[in-house]
Design a protein around this motif. Structure first.
Motif, PDB file in Angstrom:
ATOM      1  N   GLU A  59      -8.089 -37.028  12.426  1.00 41.40           N
ATOM      2  CA  GLU A  59      -8.534 -37.597  11.012  1.00 41.40           C
ATOM      3  C   GLU A  59     -10.077 -37.431  10.816  1.00 41.40           C
ATOM      4  O   GLU A  59     -10.823 -38.000  11.643  1.00 41.40           O
ATOM      5  CB  GLU A  59      -8.062 -39.324  11.200  1.00 41.40           C
ATOM      6  N   ARG A  60     -10.264 -36.977   9.623  1.00 43.23           N
ATOM      7  CA  ARG A  60     -11.763 -36.594   9.407  1.00 43.23           C
ATOM      8  C   ARG A  60     -12.313 -38.037   8.728  1.00 43.23           C
ATOM      9  O   ARG A  60     -11.925 -38.642   8.133  1.00 43.23           O
ATOM     10  CB  ARG A  60     -11.917 -35.531   8.428  1.00 43.23           C
ATOM     11  N   ILE A  61     -13.281 -38.457   9.678  1.00 43.70           N
ATOM     12  CA  ILE A  61     -14.221 -39.647   9.203  1.00 43.70           C
ATOM     13  C   ILE A  61     -15.385 -39.458   8.519  1.00 43.70           C
ATOM     14  O   ILE A  61     -15.914 -40.440   7.822  1.00 43.70           O
ATOM     15  CB  ILE A  61     -14.127 -40.678  10.483  1.00 43.70           C
ATOM     16  N   ALA A  62     -15.833 -38.375   8.455  1.00 45.20           N
ATOM     17  CA  ALA A  62     -17.181 -38.107   8.070  1.00 45.20           C
ATOM     18  C   ALA A  62     -17.417 -36.467   7.868  1.00 45.20           C
ATOM     19  O   ALA A  62     -17.047 -35.760   8.672  1.00 45.20           O
ATOM     20  CB  ALA A  62     -18.414 -38.780   8.706  1.00 45.20           C
ATOM     21  N   ASN A  69     -20.904 -27.159  -1.415  1.00 43.86           N
ATOM     22  CA  ASN A  69     -20.177 -26.105  -1.534  1.00 43.86           C
ATOM     23  C   ASN A  69     -18.873 -26.302  -0.358  1.00 43.86           C
ATOM     24  O   ASN A  69     -19.139 -25.969   0.925  1.00 43.86           O
ATOM     25  CB  ASN A  69     -20.825 -24.599  -0.922  1.00 43.86           C
ATOM     26  N   LYS A  70     -18.026 -27.062  -0.703  1.00 41.88           N
ATOM     27  CA  LYS A  70     -16.811 -27.370   0.365  1.00 41.88           C
ATOM     28  C   LYS A  70     -16.108 -26.344   0.840  1.00 41.88           C
ATOM     29  O   LYS A  70     -15.381 -25.654  -0.293  1.00 41.88           O
ATOM     30  CB  LYS A  70     -16.250 -28.583  -0.323  1.00 41.88           C
ATOM     31  N   PRO A  71     -16.017 -25.880   2.054  1.00 44.36           N
ATOM     32  CA  PRO A  71     -15.083 -24.780   2.369  1.00 44.36           C
ATOM     33  C   PRO A  71     -13.850 -25.511   2.531  1.00 44.36           C
ATOM     34  O   PRO A  71     -13.391 -26.598   2.698  1.00 44.36           O
ATOM     35  CB  PRO A  71     -15.715 -24.535   3.833  1.00 44.36           C
ATOM     36  N   ASP A  72     -12.783 -24.606   2.234  1.00 45.02           N
ATOM     37  CA  ASP A  72     -11.039 -25.227   2.414  1.00 45.02           C
ATOM     38  C   ASP A  72     -10.815 -25.104   3.799  1.00 45.02           C
ATOM     39  O   ASP A  72     -10.499 -24.025   4.206  1.00 45.02           O
ATOM     40  CB  ASP A  72     -10.466 -23.994   1.441  1.00 45.02           C
ATOM     41  N   LEU A  73     -10.802 -26.300   4.377  1.00 43.88           N
ATOM     42  CA  LEU A  73     -10.558 -26.538   5.718  1.00 43.88           C
ATOM     43  C   LEU A  73      -9.019 -26.500   5.785  1.00 43.88           C
ATOM     44  O   LEU A  73      -8.283 -26.859   7.080  1.00 43.88           O
ATOM     45  CB  LEU A  73     -11.410 -27.263   6.558  1.00 43.88           C
ATOM     46  N   GLY A  74      -8.454 -27.055   4.923  1.00 42.99           N
ATOM     47  CA  GLY A  74      -6.915 -27.482   4.666  1.00 42.99           C
ATOM     48  C   GLY A  74      -6.737 -28.651   5.620  1.00 42.99           C
ATOM     49  O   GLY A  74      -7.537 -29.637   5.687  1.00 42.99           O
ATOM     50  N   ASN A  75      -5.623 -28.822   6.012  1.00 40.33           N
ATOM     51  CA  ASN A  75      -4.937 -29.869   6.608  1.00 40.33           C
ATOM     52  C   ASN A  75      -5.895 -30.084   8.224  1.00 40.33           C
ATOM     53  O   ASN A  75      -6.637 -29.209   8.423  1.00 40.33           O
ATOM     54  CB  ASN A  75      -3.507 -29.854   6.942  1.00 40.33           C
ATOM     55  N   THR A  76      -5.314 -30.974   8.703  1.00 41.03           N
ATOM     56  CA  THR A  76      -6.214 -31.337  10.121  1.00 41.03           C
ATOM     57  C   THR A  76      -5.611 -31.279  11.305  1.00 41.03           C
ATOM     58  O   THR A  76      -5.671 -32.082  12.247  1.00 41.03           O
ATOM     59  CB  THR A  76      -6.898 -32.631  10.075  1.00 41.03           C
ATOM     60  N   ASP A  77      -4.933 -30.138  11.404  1.00 39.27           N
ATOM     61  CA  ASP A  77      -4.076 -30.033  12.729  1.00 39.27           C
ATOM     62  C   ASP A  77      -5.213 -29.600  13.643  1.00 39.27           C
ATOM     63  O   ASP A  77      -6.044 -28.554  13.438  1.00 39.27           O
ATOM     64  CB  ASP A  77      -2.906 -28.782  12.601  1.00 39.27           C
ATOM     65  N   VAL A  78      -5.197 -30.066  15.065  1.00 37.79           N
ATOM     66  CA  VAL A  78      -6.010 -29.766  15.907  1.00 37.79           C
ATOM     67  C   VAL A  78      -6.140 -28.096  16.342  1.00 37.79           C
ATOM     68  O   VAL A  78      -7.207 -27.434  16.542  1.00 37.79           O
ATOM     69  CB  VAL A  78      -5.831 -30.552  17.147  1.00 37.79           C
TER      70      VAL A  78
END
Length: 189
Positions: A59-62, A69-78
């Motif tokens: 879970e991204r908390i910060a 310029n937000k890069p597209d990191l998509g979902n947060t699978d480890v």
């Protein structure tokens, strides 16, 4: 250790000391990633914690993005947060450095990561600064995590007490009760 590295480390320790005194936990983590991004001239800095519901997810908390310029990191699978990730390649990231957030018992709580399209500060300095921030961030996150669990347990205890009271009122109203019989000793409770 060169003077530039020492200066960055000194700025980091001073900032964290001042920030922790003046901010709430969540704001501190947000300000930590922004500070790291600015100090280290990074494209992106983020803090992720492992999900309680799914240990293979985070879970991204910060998160801080230089210049918005937000890069597209998509979902947060480890599995998808490391340099072999196609999404990092598509954001033109050349470097991704992450440092674990370690709990007081030594277990990993998550990690702080930094992404560069082009590394502008030497890798060892980045690691040292992130390690300092990771140590304090882990303390703050773990404290908040423990506090939320204590509050949750307290609320659950209150709910159990209310349910017991309601059951007691129902038995009183019905002039009924609950009994327990131990067949071995033939005792009734």
């Amino acid at each position: 250790m060169d003077e530039f590295r020492l200066k960055l480390i000194e700025k980091t320790i001073t900032f964290i000391s001042r920030e922790v005194e003046t901010n709430q936990e969540k704001r501190s983590i947000d300000s930590f990633v922004q500070f790291a991004g600015d100090l280290l001239d990074a494209d992106c800095v983020f803090v992720d914690t492992y999900s309680e519901a799914n240990p293979n997810a985070v879970e991204r908390i910060a998160c801080y993005y230089q210049g918005g310029n937000k890069p597209d990191l998509g979902n947060t699978d480890v599995e998808n947060l490391f340099p072999h990730d196609n999404r990092l390649k598509s954001s033109e990231a050349e470097n991704c450095i992450s440092i674990p957030l370690i709990r007081a018992n030594g277990d990993s709580l998550g990690f702080i990561g930094i992404i560069y399209k082009s590394l502008r500060v030497d890798e060892r300095t980045v690691e040292l600064v992130l390690q300092i921030i990771a140590t304090k961030a882990a303390q703050i996150i773990e404290t908040a995590f423990l506090e939320s669990h204590l509050i949750k347990r307290e609320l659950e205890g209150d709910q159990i007490k209310r349910n017991e009271e309601r059951l007691s009122f129902a038995f009183e109203g019905a002039r009924d009760g609950i009994w327990d019989w131990n067949a071995h000793t033939n005792r009734v409770f």
